[in-house]
Design a protein around this motif. Sequence first.
Motif, PDB file in Angstrom:
ATOM      1  N   MET A   1      40.278 -16.249 -61.988  1.00  0.00           N
ATOM      2  CA  MET A   1      38.545 -15.848 -61.624  1.00  0.00           C
ATOM      3  C   MET A   1      38.440 -14.534 -61.116  1.00  0.00           C
ATOM      4  SD  MET A   1      37.478 -19.824 -60.294  1.00  0.00           S
ATOM      5  CE  MET A   1      39.154 -19.969 -59.394  1.00  0.00           C
ATOM      6  N   GLY A   2      39.562 -14.249 -61.000  1.00  0.00           N
ATOM      7  CA  GLY A   2      39.529 -12.511 -60.005  1.00  0.00           C
ATOM      8  C   GLY A   2      38.812 -11.760 -60.916  1.00  0.00           C
ATOM      9  N   GLY A   3      38.825 -12.329 -62.188  1.00  0.00           N
ATOM     10  CA  GLY A   3      37.927 -10.828 -63.090  1.00  0.00           C
ATOM     11  C   GLY A   3      36.910 -11.612 -63.608  1.00  0.00           C
ATOM     12  N   MET A   4      36.824 -12.962 -63.179  1.00  0.00           N
ATOM     13  CA  MET A   4      35.687 -13.507 -64.159  1.00  0.00           C
ATOM     14  C   MET A   4      34.448 -12.684 -63.837  1.00  0.00           C
ATOM     15  SD  MET A   4      35.155 -17.481 -64.030  1.00  0.00           S
ATOM     16  CE  MET A   4      34.215 -17.428 -61.741  1.00  0.00           C
ATOM     17  N   PRO A   5      33.356 -12.587 -64.519  1.00  0.00           N
ATOM     18  CA  PRO A   5      32.070 -11.524 -63.975  1.00  0.00           C
ATOM     19  C   PRO A   5      31.103 -12.906 -63.139  1.00  0.00           C
ATOM     20  CG  PRO A   5      32.119 -11.865 -65.812  1.00  0.00           C
ATOM     21  CD  PRO A   5      33.325 -12.671 -65.365  1.00  0.00           C
ATOM     22  N   LEU A   6      31.144 -12.704 -62.146  1.00  0.00           N
ATOM     23  CA  LEU A   6      31.057 -13.626 -61.170  1.00  0.00           C
ATOM     24  C   LEU A   6      29.555 -13.496 -61.439  1.00  0.00           C
ATOM     25  CD1 LEU A   6      32.978 -13.258 -57.946  1.00  0.00           C
ATOM     26  CD2 LEU A   6      33.238 -14.871 -59.231  1.00  0.00           C
ATOM     27  N   ASN A   7      28.400 -12.893 -61.652  1.00  0.00           N
ATOM     28  CA  ASN A   7      27.621 -12.644 -61.900  1.00  0.00           C
ATOM     29  C   ASN A   7      26.550 -13.462 -63.295  1.00  0.00           C
ATOM     30  OD1 ASN A   7      26.284 -12.797 -59.158  1.00  0.00           O
ATOM     31  ND2 ASN A   7      26.480 -10.381 -59.577  1.00  0.00           N
ATOM     32  N   ASP A   8      27.574 -13.273 -63.929  1.00  0.00           N
ATOM     33  CA  ASP A   8      27.009 -13.543 -65.297  1.00  0.00           C
ATOM     34  C   ASP A   8      26.292 -14.952 -66.199  1.00  0.00           C
ATOM     35  OD1 ASP A   8      29.804 -14.581 -66.024  1.00  0.00           O
ATOM     36  OD2 ASP A   8      29.522 -14.150 -67.994  1.00  0.00           O
ATOM     37  N   MET A   9      26.832 -16.080 -64.976  1.00  0.00           N
ATOM     38  CA  MET A   9      26.631 -17.028 -65.309  1.00  0.00           C
ATOM     39  C   MET A   9      25.430 -17.761 -63.885  1.00  0.00           C
ATOM     40  SD  MET A   9      27.632 -18.414 -68.540  1.00  0.00           S
ATOM     41  CE  MET A   9      26.942 -20.063 -68.216  1.00  0.00           C
ATOM     42  N   TRP A  11      25.065 -20.898 -62.499  1.00  0.00           N
ATOM     43  CA  TRP A  11      25.272 -21.391 -60.830  1.00  0.00           C
ATOM     44  C   TRP A  11      27.580 -21.065 -61.199  1.00  0.00           C
ATOM     45  CZ3 TRP A  11      22.604 -26.564 -62.074  1.00  0.00           C
ATOM     46  CH2 TRP A  11      21.440 -27.126 -62.145  1.00  0.00           C
ATOM     47  N   TRP A  12      27.196 -19.702 -61.167  1.00  0.00           N
ATOM     48  CA  TRP A  12      28.740 -19.246 -61.513  1.00  0.00           C
ATOM     49  C   TRP A  12      29.473 -20.151 -60.247  1.00  0.00           C
ATOM     50  CZ3 TRP A  12      30.896 -17.191 -56.838  1.00  0.00           C
ATOM     51  CH2 TRP A  12      29.852 -16.167 -56.354  1.00  0.00           C
ATOM     52  N   ARG A  13      29.104 -20.662 -58.834  1.00  0.00           N
ATOM     53  CA  ARG A  13      30.264 -20.772 -57.906  1.00  0.00           C
ATOM     54  C   ARG A  13      30.407 -22.112 -58.438  1.00  0.00           C
ATOM     55  NH1 ARG A  13      26.106 -18.234 -55.438  1.00  0.00           N
ATOM     56  NH2 ARG A  13      27.082 -16.498 -52.993  1.00  0.00           N
ATOM     57  N   TRP A  14      30.147 -23.060 -59.116  1.00  0.00           N
ATOM     58  CA  TRP A  14      30.391 -24.813 -59.555  1.00  0.00           C
ATOM     59  C   TRP A  14      31.195 -24.431 -60.690  1.00  0.00           C
ATOM     60  CZ3 TRP A  14      25.190 -27.836 -59.866  1.00  0.00           C
ATOM     61  CH2 TRP A  14      24.945 -28.065 -59.201  1.00  0.00           C
ATOM     62  N   ARG A  15      30.960 -23.332 -61.859  1.00  0.00           N
ATOM     63  CA  ARG A  15      32.003 -23.399 -62.494  1.00  0.00           C
ATOM     64  C   ARG A  15      33.274 -22.750 -61.867  1.00  0.00           C
ATOM     65  NH1 ARG A  15      31.261 -21.834 -68.127  1.00  0.00           N
ATOM     66  NH2 ARG A  15      33.241 -19.735 -69.279  1.00  0.00           N
ATOM     67  N   VAL A 140      41.457 -19.011 -51.404  1.00  0.00           N
ATOM     68  CA  VAL A 140      41.183 -17.863 -52.407  1.00  0.00           C
ATOM     69  C   VAL A 140      39.895 -18.282 -52.856  1.00  0.00           C
ATOM     70  CG1 VAL A 140      41.957 -16.558 -54.755  1.00  0.00           C
ATOM     71  CG2 VAL A 140      43.623 -16.670 -52.659  1.00  0.00           C
ATOM     72  N   LEU A 141      39.753 -19.438 -53.533  1.00  0.00           N
ATOM     73  CA  LEU A 141      39.068 -19.885 -54.477  1.00  0.00           C
ATOM     74  C   LEU A 141      37.661 -20.192 -53.443  1.00  0.00           C
ATOM     75  CD1 LEU A 141      37.559 -21.479 -56.668  1.00  0.00           C
ATOM     76  CD2 LEU A 141      38.388 -23.876 -55.590  1.00  0.00           C
ATOM     77  N   ARG A 142      37.609 -20.346 -52.084  1.00  0.00           N
ATOM     78  CA  ARG A 142      36.132 -20.479 -51.461  1.00  0.00           C
ATOM     79  C   ARG A 142      36.137 -18.842 -50.762  1.00  0.00           C
ATOM     80  NH1 ARG A 142      38.957 -24.722 -49.001  1.00  0.00           N
ATOM     81  NH2 ARG A 142      40.613 -23.464 -47.739  1.00  0.00           N
ATOM     82  N   ILE A 143      37.015 -17.643 -51.161  1.00  0.00           N
ATOM     83  CA  ILE A 143      37.111 -16.719 -50.862  1.00  0.00           C
ATOM     84  C   ILE A 143      36.472 -15.723 -51.719  1.00  0.00           C
ATOM     85  CG2 ILE A 143      38.249 -14.435 -50.376  1.00  0.00           C
ATOM     86  CD1 ILE A 143      40.039 -15.431 -48.901  1.00  0.00           C
ATOM     87  N   LEU A 144      36.705 -15.796 -53.253  1.00  0.00           N
ATOM     88  CA  LEU A 144      35.610 -16.140 -54.155  1.00  0.00           C
ATOM     89  C   LEU A 144      34.089 -16.037 -54.341  1.00  0.00           C
ATOM     90  CD1 LEU A 144      38.761 -16.313 -57.107  1.00  0.00           C
ATOM     91  CD2 LEU A 144      37.515 -14.442 -56.203  1.00  0.00           C
ATOM     92  N   THR A 145      34.334 -18.026 -53.799  1.00  0.00           N
ATOM     93  CA  THR A 145      33.201 -18.262 -54.540  1.00  0.00           C
ATOM     94  C   THR A 145      32.137 -17.461 -53.334  1.00  0.00           C
ATOM     95  OG1 THR A 145      33.705 -20.407 -53.141  1.00  0.00           O
ATOM     96  CG2 THR A 145      33.997 -20.183 -55.844  1.00  0.00           C
ATOM     97  N   ARG A 146      32.790 -16.951 -52.224  1.00  0.00           N
ATOM     98  CA  ARG A 146      31.532 -16.455 -51.205  1.00  0.00           C
ATOM     99  C   ARG A 146      31.485 -15.014 -51.707  1.00  0.00           C
ATOM    100  NH1 ARG A 146      35.476 -18.019 -46.926  1.00  0.00           N
ATOM    101  NH2 ARG A 146      35.097 -20.492 -46.091  1.00  0.00           N
TER     102      ARG A 146
END
Length: 148
Positions: A1-9, A11-15, A140-146
């Motif tokens: 998920m580090g490379g996941m484009p966070l803003n393209d969905m 509800w990306w946090r749920w994804r 790491v998931l918490r950091i990514l979703t923040r």
Amino acid sequence: MGGMPLNDMPWWRWRSNVRSALHMLSDPAFHEDTWLAGAEGYGDVTDAVYRLVEDTWLDSWSAEKYVGTIFRDSQEAALVDLAVLRVLRIMHQVGPDAAVSAYLEHHAWPEAVRAAREAHVRLAAADGDDPDVRPRSLEVLRILTRAV
């Protein structure tokens, strides 16, 4: 998920939570060396199932409801639905407080893992991520979703 484009969905946090859960549920080596070994920072099967259905209510309705917000298309949604149904069936049979070994020894666990793997691979590929990297910790998931 580090490379996941966070803003393209939308509800990306749920994804991200769904992807994290599917990733952990789909990796037999992870089950052995992390969950069975009791490694800290990754939760357990119940935690993964909770992340899978917590905000999405995928235990109550179809992932199809989230096409365009969490899931990119109906194929992603169908694969996620199948994984959710297989994992929840086992959870209802062994109980949410069961030991990790009870899940892994359940006769239907290989099918649940296979369904989670198919969904995980599809979502990871759509996000431009390698589906075969080791699952990331919950921190790491918490950091990514923040982020963002």
